[in-house]
Design an enzyme around this catalytic site. Structure first.
Site, short mmCIF file in Angstrom:
data_model
loop_
_atom_site.label_atom_id
_atom_site.label_comp_id
_atom_site.label_asym_id
_atom_site.label_seq_id
_atom_site.Cartn_x
_atom_site.Cartn_y
_atom_site.Cartn_z
CB SER A 168 -135.75 15.99 43.36
OG SER A 168 -135.87 17.10 43.54
CG ASP B 47 -133.61 20.97 44.28
OD1 ASP B 47 -133.99 21.60 43.80
OD2 ASP B 47 -134.23 19.85 44.22
CG ASP C 65 -135.83 19.28 40.31
OD1 ASP C 65 -135.35 19.44 41.78
OD2 ASP C 65 -136.69 18.83 40.40
CG ASP D 164 -138.36 20.58 43.55
OD1 ASP D 164 -137.25 20.24 43.39
OD2 ASP D 164 -138.71 19.51 42.82
#
Lengths: 443, 451
Positions: free
Chosen positions: B99, B243, B245, B247
């Site tokens: 993340s 970010d 990933d 999310d």
């Protein structure tokens, strides 16, 4: 040397990863070449091997489903630092294994193998940080370059005249043979050619009895000139003649030795203590010499390392696994097949005629359950009982007389004592029976 | 300060790749996961971290060894993977991503058959399987294959999000949009989403998934300097920062100011509650601005401990229509999927700009009550937490107390939240008040006590 087991029942993902990580730690920095046979579990093993090699900083070239010899050739051709073949060769489908190769595509020497094992057991792997990780890529050209190398050694055009039946046993050989047919016009009839992951048409055992059951009956109806049976990763071969008779796997090495020595008289034939004495006869015909070493690839590799390549005609085993110097000493069933076909062409003879041209040797083999503690005593007793022969104790006990020998040794792969006995002409039944009784009573 | 370079716990496995997070650990964890979810299809994807490829193969090995079929979706945002898991009735999913953590880290995010984080009890069971190492082992005949599907996940995700906004009218406005994709997993999808689907004039930086992260992975005002410049240079209507990933979402207004994540969440909550009736769930550290917005719509706000899984669990229980974690840029809109999703945020904000005809700074200015938020962290020794919490309670006898996650002290004109981090050996401190002076006063008081 490698890792072998039944997947899910002994051979686990963690073994694969740790062994591959040990190998990645052991190797010099540089790319590593991998490939696999078609077993379903091969994909799982590949994933583990790839991640461990990337994690130890090696770029990985994945050749996909290919024969072991192609992997070994690619290591040499691409200047890779090593390679891994994922596949269990002649074992049944539930098995799988890792075979490791060094920078020249050859099996590891005993010293290298023991270093690798030490790293594995210590579990001190050299995992690099995220900036040093390797990358994965593929190479479509590997197979063609391999075929090109074969074509440089054998007169493939001359072999177009033969109708060749091949039992691929659902392994990797069909991929190579189809391309050989397409590019060089060889005439193959392939059976069990479909690549299979779970069940093979029959056990991939490379021996005369499988040939006589699966391949030999097809020879006459198909009007074939020669028949070949490959194991799953195509590193060894068994043979059937055009008249439907199976050729013992023991005959493959003498025939190729004969062909190789004819071109290089006086050279050496390297084989193990359990292989037919016909080799000495064939070698003598060309002024050559047989060097015998303990059973196992490791001993063969060590022996190869002690001679210059140009001194050696051929190396191999009675199992049908043959290495030729033209291919930098890689066990290669396809090259062996081409060597046999070339022999037929050079002599202008049928395969059955060539086989019939050799004196008959009869070999008997059996095994007895192992009790390790009694082995030294067994060997001493046998040595005393057969003191009139010439004894070799480098790998159990081999005793030889003119035109007759036996070899009693402990298997490296199974908990058994193997008994093998050969004689020129008729089978040495009396000697074999006596030996078996003695081994049973003492082992 | 002690660094946690490897953490194996109920939230999965996370660590510095190499010496700490090894391929063997990742494979073992995947074996535990495969044993837990059972032999069936498991979706596997990753973000663009350099260690992603290596770890993906390790995870794949572990999954195959337990008899799972691996559906390789390649590089995908985490929410995209979660949506795909739920929609394709897979047994579960794994995203190889750390993340917003720095590039040297990686981790596994684990999802159940609905594409949701496991609940606390499931995670404990999974961890037990991992520690026992009693993995199911597939024989050769039981080992299944790897299939791959790189296209469907993105298509599904886009469809799910765009169902909730007026695409034609957004397209007609041809918004000028700036994007910083941090060369992350959203790089490809974000360009497609904003340009092709929403017809924006896109000015994108760091959208090459083959390159390393050009900035710190977490999208914050201090890491989004390039985005702010880009917004001003290209005179963009709005700027989005992601970010690795995909999310989390950070938003930059047309003046080059990066909004507080709480305010971004508040604008989206406002938009959602305007469109559909329902309640709101946020974590304890999220701003009171959410309470004000919900009150304006006559809706209730539920609060949970920090952590996406906690928010999602409460959202399911209360059938909330929107939720999130203001503190870290997470917007959770169940009609798309119970997960933090930056694309939902982008779509709703563009839709809101289209409907109101207002700029981002105007929307924030006019719709959101002003709060001053201060946060900080202090190194903390285990065993000291109890006395610290007691001292806080005693110092503020007039406060309303909430002990669900650390300690939250709520006053008439503000609040204090102190909790131990799940990932680092620190105490996180958050303070909010309407008046700037009051906020600093509260912060100084707490900081004094913590020392």
């Amino acid at each position: 040397m490698g890792l072998r087991g039944v997947v899910g029942q002994g051979l686990e993902a963690s073994h694969v990863m740790d062994f591959a990580a040990a190998f990645g730690t052991f190797l010099e920095p540089g790319p590593v070449i991998i490939g696999r046979d078609p077993r379903s579990s091969g994909v799982m093993m590949r994933e583990g091997v790839v991640s461990a090699l990337l994690a130890t900083g090696h770029d990985v070239m994945d050749l996909g489903i290919v024969s072991t010899p192609v992997i070994q050739h690619s290591i040499q051709r691409n200047n890779a630092v090593g390679g891994i073949s994922i596949g269990a060769s002649h074992n049944s489908a539930e098995w799988n294994a890792l075979k490791f190769f060094g920078a020249r595509g050859t099996y590891l020497s005993t010293a290298e193998a023991s270093e690798l094992l030490d790293i594995y057991h210590l579990r001190k792997f050299h995992f690099v940080d995220y900036t040093g990780l390797g990358r994965l890529y593929t190479n479509e050209a590997a197979l063609d370059r391999y075929l090109h190398d074969l074509a440089a050694v054998f007169d493939l055009e001359a072999l177009r005249q033969y109708k060749i039946v091949v039992d691929c046993c659902n392994g990797t050989s069909s991929l190579i043979l189809r391309r050989l047919a397409g590019q060089y016009g060889l005439n193959f009839i392939l059976i069990n050619e479909r690549i299979e992951g779970v069940s093979f048409a029959h056990e991939p055992s490379i021996n005369a009895s499988t040939v006589s059951l699966q391949l030999a009956p097809l020879m006459k109806p198909l009007g074939a000139d020669a028949g070949f049976l490959f194991d799953i990763d195509s590193d060894r071969v068994a043979i059937a003649c055009e008249d439907g008779t199976p050729v013992s796997e023991e005959m493959v090495l003498p025939m190729i030795a004969d062909a190789q020595l004819a071109k290089g008289p006086g050279k050496l034939v390297i084989t193990n203590l359990s292989t037919t004495a016909l080799l000495e006869e064939v070698a003598a015909k060309h002024g050559g010499r047989v060097v015998r070493v303990p059973v196992g690839r490791q001993a063969a590799m060590d022996a190869l390392a002690t001679y210059r390549p140009e001194q050696i005609a051929v190396a191999g085993e009675g199992t049908g696994a043959i290495m030729m110097p033209q291919f930098r000493f890689v066990y290669d069933g396809i090259a062996s097949m081409l060597a046999i076909l070339s022999l037929m062409h050079e002599r202008g003879a049928k395969l059955s005629e060539i086989v019939a041209g050799y004196p008959r040797y009869s070999i008997l083999k059996d095994e007895v359950p192992l009790v390790s503690q009694r082995v030294p005593m067994l060997m001493m007793e046998l040595n005393g009982l057969y003191g009139d022969g010439l004894a070799d104790m480098r790998d159990g006990l081999r005793v030889s007389w003119p035109e007759r020998w036996f070899h009693v040794r402990v298997s490296q792969t199974e908990p058994v004592v193997r008994v093998i006995c050969e004689q020129k002409g008729e089978a040495p039944c009396a000697l074999f029976e006596a030996l078996m009784d003695q081994v049973r009573s003492m082992a | 300060m002690r660094e946690h370079r490897l953490k194996i716990g109920v939230s999965g496995i996370r660590g510095v790749v190499g010496e700490f997070l090894t391929p063997s650990l990742a494979a073992s964890f995947a074996q535990a996961f495969g044993t837990f979810v059972g032999a069936g299809r498991v979706v596997l994807g990753r973000d663009t971290r350099m260690s992603g490829e290596m770890l993906q193969h390790a995870v794949s090995c572990g999954l195959l060894a337990t008899g799972c079929e691996v559906v390789d979706v390649g590089i995908q945002p985490t929410p995209t993977i979660q949506i795909y898991v739920g929609a394709t009735r897979a047994r579960g999913g794994i995203s190889v991503t750390a993340s917003h953590n720095p590039a040297e880290y990686n981790a596994l995010k684990l999802f159940n058959h609905q594409g949701l984080f496991f609940n606390h009890y499931e995670r404990r069971e999974l961890l037990d399987i991992y520690y026992e190492s009693e993995f199911r082992t597939a024989t050769n005949a039981e080992v299944r294959r790897i299939t791959s599907d790189h296209e469907t996940p993105m298509r599904m995700h886009v469809e799910r999000v765009l169902r909730h906004v007026d695409v034609e009218r957004i397209r007609a406005r041809k918004f000028r949009v700036a994007l910083d994709g941090v060369n992350g997993a959203g790089s490809v999808l974000s360009c497609r989403f904003l340009q092709q689907e929403l017809g924006c004039a896109l000015h994108a930086i760091s959208v090459d998934p083959t390159k390393p992260f050009p900035r710190e992975a977490e999208p914050r005002p201090d890491t989004l300097g390039d985005l702010r410049e880009l917004v001003l240079r290209e005179r963009a209507n709005i700027g989005f920062g992601q970010d690795p990933d995909g999310d989390r979402l950070a938003v930059c207004d047309e003046t080059g100011r990066v909004l507080d994540n709480d305010d971004v969440l508040a604008l989206v909550v406002d938009a959602v509650l305007t469109a559909m009736p329902g309640d709101v769930v946020v974590n304890l550290t999220t701003s009171s601005v959410i309470d004000d917005i919900a009150a304006r719509h006559g809706r209730r706000v539920y609060r949970t401990p920090v952590g996406e899984a906690n928010v999602v669990e409460m959202m399911q229980a209360t059938k909330a229509v929107i939720g999130g974690e203001g503190s870290n840029g997470g917007i959770i809109f169940p009609s798309v999927q119970y997960c933090r999703d930056s694309y939902t945020g982008m779509a709703f904000l563009l839709d809101l700009m289209e409907r109101t005809g207002k700029t981002v700074s105007q929307l924030a200015q006019e719709r959101l009550p002003k709060y001053t938020r201060l946060s900080g962290k202090v190194a903390f020794e285990h065993g000291r937490l109890g006395p610290v919490m007691q001292a806080l309670e005693e110092s503020f006898p007039q406060a309303q107390l909430d002990r669900t996650d650390g300690l939250k002290l709520v006053f008439e004109d503000g609040w204090i939240h102190v909790r131990a981090s799940n990932t680092e050996p620190i105490l996180r401190l958050a303070v909010e008040a309407r008046e700037e002076g009051r906020a600093s006063e509260l912060r100084d008081l707490v900081s004094g006590l913590l020392r």
